[in-house]
Scaffold this motif. Structure first.
Motif, mmCIF file in Angstrom:
data_model
loop_
_atom_site.group_PDB
_atom_site.id
_atom_site.type_symbol
_atom_site.label_atom_id
_atom_site.label_comp_id
_atom_site.label_asym_id
_atom_site.label_seq_id
_atom_site.Cartn_x
_atom_site.Cartn_y
_atom_site.Cartn_z
ATOM 1 N N GLY A 254 -35.482 59.597 8.887
ATOM 2 C CA GLY A 254 -35.178 58.574 9.888
ATOM 3 C C GLY A 254 -33.778 58.006 9.792
ATOM 4 N N SER A 255 -32.842 58.739 9.173
ATOM 5 C CA SER A 255 -31.455 58.236 9.156
ATOM 6 C C SER A 255 -30.499 59.412 9.387
ATOM 7 C CB SER A 255 -31.149 57.564 7.815
ATOM 8 O OG SER A 255 -31.248 58.518 6.796
ATOM 9 N N GLY A 256 -29.227 59.108 9.563
ATOM 10 C CA GLY A 256 -28.238 60.160 9.812
ATOM 11 C C GLY A 256 -28.361 60.745 11.203
ATOM 12 N N HIS A 257 -28.723 59.884 12.167
ATOM 13 C CA HIS A 257 -28.976 60.382 13.522
ATOM 14 C C HIS A 257 -27.746 61.034 14.142
ATOM 15 C CE1 HIS A 257 -32.516 57.889 13.002
ATOM 16 N NE2 HIS A 257 -33.050 58.557 13.999
ATOM 17 N N ASP A 258 -26.585 60.380 14.002
ATOM 18 C CA ASP A 258 -25.391 60.922 14.657
ATOM 19 C C ASP A 258 -25.044 62.300 14.094
ATOM 20 O OD1 ASP A 258 -25.152 58.876 16.380
ATOM 21 O OD2 ASP A 258 -23.754 57.717 15.146
ATOM 22 N N ALA A 259 -25.115 62.432 12.751
ATOM 23 C CA ALA A 259 -24.788 63.722 12.119
ATOM 24 C C ALA A 259 -25.787 64.794 12.569
ATOM 25 C CB ALA A 259 -24.797 63.564 10.604
ATOM 26 N N PHE A 260 -27.045 64.394 12.714
ATOM 27 C CA PHE A 260 -28.080 65.372 13.080
ATOM 28 C C PHE A 260 -27.830 65.980 14.459
ATOM 29 C CE2 PHE A 260 -32.466 66.549 14.460
ATOM 30 C CZ PHE A 260 -32.722 67.470 13.449
ATOM 31 N N LEU A 261 -27.157 65.214 15.333
ATOM 32 C CA LEU A 261 -26.884 65.719 16.684
ATOM 33 C C LEU A 261 -26.031 66.995 16.660
ATOM 34 C CD1 LEU A 261 -26.184 62.632 18.989
ATOM 35 C CD2 LEU A 261 -28.295 63.892 18.649
ATOM 36 N N ALA A 262 -25.305 67.220 15.568
ATOM 37 C CA ALA A 262 -24.511 68.452 15.455
ATOM 38 C C ALA A 262 -25.409 69.691 15.506
ATOM 39 C CB ALA A 262 -23.711 68.429 14.156
ATOM 40 N N ASN A 263 -26.715 69.499 15.250
ATOM 41 C CA ASN A 263 -27.658 70.631 15.267
ATOM 42 C C ASN A 263 -28.255 70.878 16.657
ATOM 43 O OD1 ASN A 263 -27.603 71.061 12.381
ATOM 44 N ND2 ASN A 263 -28.666 69.093 12.231
ATOM 45 N N GLN A 264 -27.743 70.150 17.640
ATOM 46 C CA GLN A 264 -28.372 70.195 18.962
ATOM 47 C C GLN A 264 -28.545 71.630 19.493
ATOM 48 O OE1 GLN A 264 -27.621 67.102 21.537
ATOM 49 N NE2 GLN A 264 -28.945 68.007 23.058
ATOM 50 N N ALA A 265 -27.486 72.433 19.417
ATOM 51 C CA ALA A 265 -27.570 73.781 19.998
ATOM 52 C C ALA A 265 -28.634 74.609 19.284
ATOM 53 C CB ALA A 265 -26.202 74.468 19.921
ATOM 54 N N ALA A 266 -28.669 74.507 17.952
ATOM 55 C CA ALA A 266 -29.651 75.307 17.196
ATOM 56 C C ALA A 266 -31.069 74.822 17.475
ATOM 57 C CB ALA A 266 -29.327 75.210 15.706
ATOM 58 N N VAL A 267 -31.246 73.520 17.575
ATOM 59 C CA VAL A 267 -32.582 72.964 17.854
ATOM 60 C C VAL A 267 -33.009 73.373 19.276
ATOM 61 C CG1 VAL A 267 -33.865 70.813 18.239
ATOM 62 C CG2 VAL A 267 -32.368 71.032 16.238
ATOM 63 N N LYS B 45 -27.977 70.165 31.241
ATOM 64 C CA LYS B 45 -28.763 71.376 30.968
ATOM 65 C C LYS B 45 -28.285 72.566 31.792
ATOM 66 C CE LYS B 45 -32.835 68.703 29.782
ATOM 67 N NZ LYS B 45 -34.168 68.307 30.219
ATOM 68 N N ARG B 46 -27.089 72.450 32.347
ATOM 69 C CA ARG B 46 -26.591 73.513 33.233
ATOM 70 C C ARG B 46 -26.477 74.838 32.488
ATOM 71 N NH1 ARG B 46 -20.659 72.842 35.257
ATOM 72 N NH2 ARG B 46 -20.470 73.359 33.062
ATOM 73 N N ASP B 47 -25.939 74.809 31.287
ATOM 74 C CA ASP B 47 -25.777 76.061 30.550
ATOM 75 C C ASP B 47 -27.132 76.633 30.127
ATOM 76 O OD1 ASP B 47 -23.124 75.682 30.924
ATOM 77 O OD2 ASP B 47 -22.704 74.962 28.883
ATOM 78 N N GLU B 48 -28.069 75.731 29.825
ATOM 79 C CA GLU B 48 -29.411 76.200 29.455
ATOM 80 C C GLU B 48 -30.085 76.859 30.661
ATOM 81 O OE1 GLU B 48 -28.972 76.057 26.125
ATOM 82 O OE2 GLU B 48 -31.104 75.545 25.910
#
Ligand SMILES: Cc1cc2nc3c(=O)[nH]c(=O)nc-3n(C[C@H](O)[C@H](O)[C@H](O)COP(=O)(O)OP(=O)(O)OC[C@H]3O[C@@H](n4cnc5c(N)ncnc54)[C@H](O)[C@@H]3O)c2cc1C
Length: 469
Positions: free
Chosen positions: A396-409, A434-437
């Protein structure tokens, strides 16, 4: 915007309805979640369809992009301009009148800038129901709801916004006014143009008025929260309720224990209806046009059957308005609790309901293997096969850093959705986010047909460019 165009817009809508000062424009340029701020040449607010048409013609003359904007509650960056500063924002906020109600035809004609809540209230005052309901209803507009084909909590019984609309008035990308304000339930006279503008996210034209369907006000609405062991049992409960209650079943929302824990952490004053924790919960609503007794009998006997069949573990039926509100608040506070906890990676997906348990088993496992300990915040309109499948960082912490995983998730989740024949956007639309998706998951044939429609209706490409396609 060239000075000449700016002067032209001022002449059309009046000086005070063209904003080009940065501070005055600021509220129109940032998306609801505060993730992106664009730039614009001006924000223009017409008062009627003729003014909209004149502004569109003026923009067409100088190839100026137009971003239609309603309540700016969209979640996919559809209603904010890009960073180039080339576009004008066309705000529908001044076009907010309920124009007519026809009780015998059960229809209502409204301007596109009407706030959804005001439309609901106008229907209520006329003794009827406009059933579209979503947590943003105090800010979103009917034009935005139509442009995104919004869903919400009553789709199971009444359908998406598309099903609630009979007619439209649209200003085309050429600046003509198309009067398609028909109040007909049957009309097979050629191509279904209305359907093209619904869900087009402002990329084909500007919706200026709509004829909406109204329904009888239910005499009673009953809400229950049912504790369950798994999404599989939620699906069994849904089937049982559909069989026993038919169209009386108006909502079936799924929430996991992780969701309710988040709500309890950030909104400790809200009730925790069960003394012990369960893995999953279904929020169920029945509404009856006959009587409260009938709704009560139906709900209690259906829940009794679910308990007897070991589908349900426990259940609470709300016996007062306050309890009903309390149960719905649990559901409605999940996005707010998530926002309070920090940013997370969101997905608005739909699947054939029958495939949801397998999808969750496989996708949860894949995400936990790739991001050990990540938090899966899953809730949504299970009755419609629509899940909000959100992924937050471990601990439940490090939310901003976790966003770097957006593409992989996204890749794990959306590949899994595609494998089950699902959709990567159930109700929020595509926008710019979501245009690219979309380009990745739609077939070339489907994309080509969409591009052909766009080119036919918006040959200059000025309507909300960069959104959807
Ligand atoms: C708290 C919250 C809860 C939500 N819950 C739900 C939910 O349960 N179900 C759901 O489906 N959605 C939900 N949404 C997102 C939903 O898309 C919007 O709330 C709503 O439908 C958009 O209306 P709006 O007036 O704010 O449109 P905007 O955000 O202003 O615009 C959305 C899109 O429509 C276009 N548009 C707006 N007006 C017009 C017009 N008159 N003509 C042509 N194009 C136009 C814009 O260009 C943009 O592409 C939620 C959003 C929030 C913030």
């Amino acid at each position: 915007m060239t000075d000449a165009l700016l002067a032209h817009c001022r002449a059309i809508v009046g000086d005070s309805h063209v904003l080009d000062d940065q501070a005055a424009m600021a509220p129109f340029l940032t998306d609801w979640r505060g993730r992106f701020t664009g730039r614009a040449r001006a924000v223009v607010s017409p008062a009627n369809a003729d003014e909209v048409a004149a502004v569109v013609r003026a923009c067409a003359g100088s190839r100026t992009p137009i971003v239609p904007q309603g309540g700016r509650t969209g979640l996919v960056l559809g209603s904010v301009p890009d960073a180039s500063g080339a576009a004008i924002v066309l705000s529908l906020r001044r076009m907010n009148r309920v124009l007519a109600i026809d009780p015998a035809n059960r229809t209502m004609t409204v301007e596109a800038g009407c706030i959804l809540y005001d439309v609901q209230q106008a229907a209520l005052e006329a003794g009827m129901l406009f059933p579209l309901s979503l947590a943003a209803e105090g800010s979103c507009t009917i034009g935005g709801n139509l442009a995104t084909n919004a869903g919400g909590t009553a789709v199971l019984r009444y359908g998406n916004t598309r099903e609630l609309c009979l007619g439209l008035e649209v200003v085309t990308a050429r600046g003509e006014v198309w009067n398609g304000l028909r109040a007909l339930r049957k009309d097979n006279t050629g191509y279904a143009l209305r359907e093209l503008f619904i869900g087009a996210e402002g990329t084909l034209g500007v919706i200026t008025k709509a004829v909406l369907k109204l329904y009888p006000q239910p005499k009673a609405a009953l809400t229950a929260l049912v504790a369950l062991e798994s999404p599989r049992d939620a699906l069994r409960l849904l089937g049982l309720l559909e069989e026993r209650c038919g169209p009386v079943l108006t909502a079936f929302e799924l929430m996991s224990e992780v969701c309710l824990q988040l709500v309890a952490t950030h909104f400790p004053d809200l009730p925790r209806p069960f003394p012990v924790r369960h893995a999953q919960y279904a929020l169920v609503e029945l509404s009856s046009n006959e009587s409260e007794e009938l709704a009560e009998q139906l709900l209690e006997s259906a829940i009794g059957a679910a308990l007897d069949a070991d589908i349900a573990l426990d259940a609470v039926v709300a016996t007062s308005v306050a309890q009903t509100l309390g149960l719905w608040q649990l559901r409605e506070h999940i996005p707010l609790a998530q926002a309070a906890a920090g940013k997370n990676i969101k997905h608005d997906i739909s699947l054939p309901v029958s495939r949801i348990p397998d999808f969750l088993d496989r996708t949860n496992a894949a995400l936990l293997a790739a991001f050990p300990g990540c938090q899966l915040v899953t809730f949504g309109h299970l009755g419609d096969g629509n899940l909000h499948y959100n992924v937050a960082p471990p601990g439940g912490s490090g939310h901003d850093a976790f966003l770097a995983n957006q593409a992989a998730v996204n890749r794990i989740v959306h590949d899994s959705v595609a494998q089950e024949g699902g959709s990567i956007s159930a109700e929020h639309g595509i926008g710019a986010l979501k245009r690219d998706e979309l380009a990745r998951y739609k077939s070339a044939v489907e994309l080509d047909m969409m591009r052909a429609i766009k080119a036919a209706l918006d040959p200059l490409g000025i309507m909300n460019p960069g959104k959807i396609l």
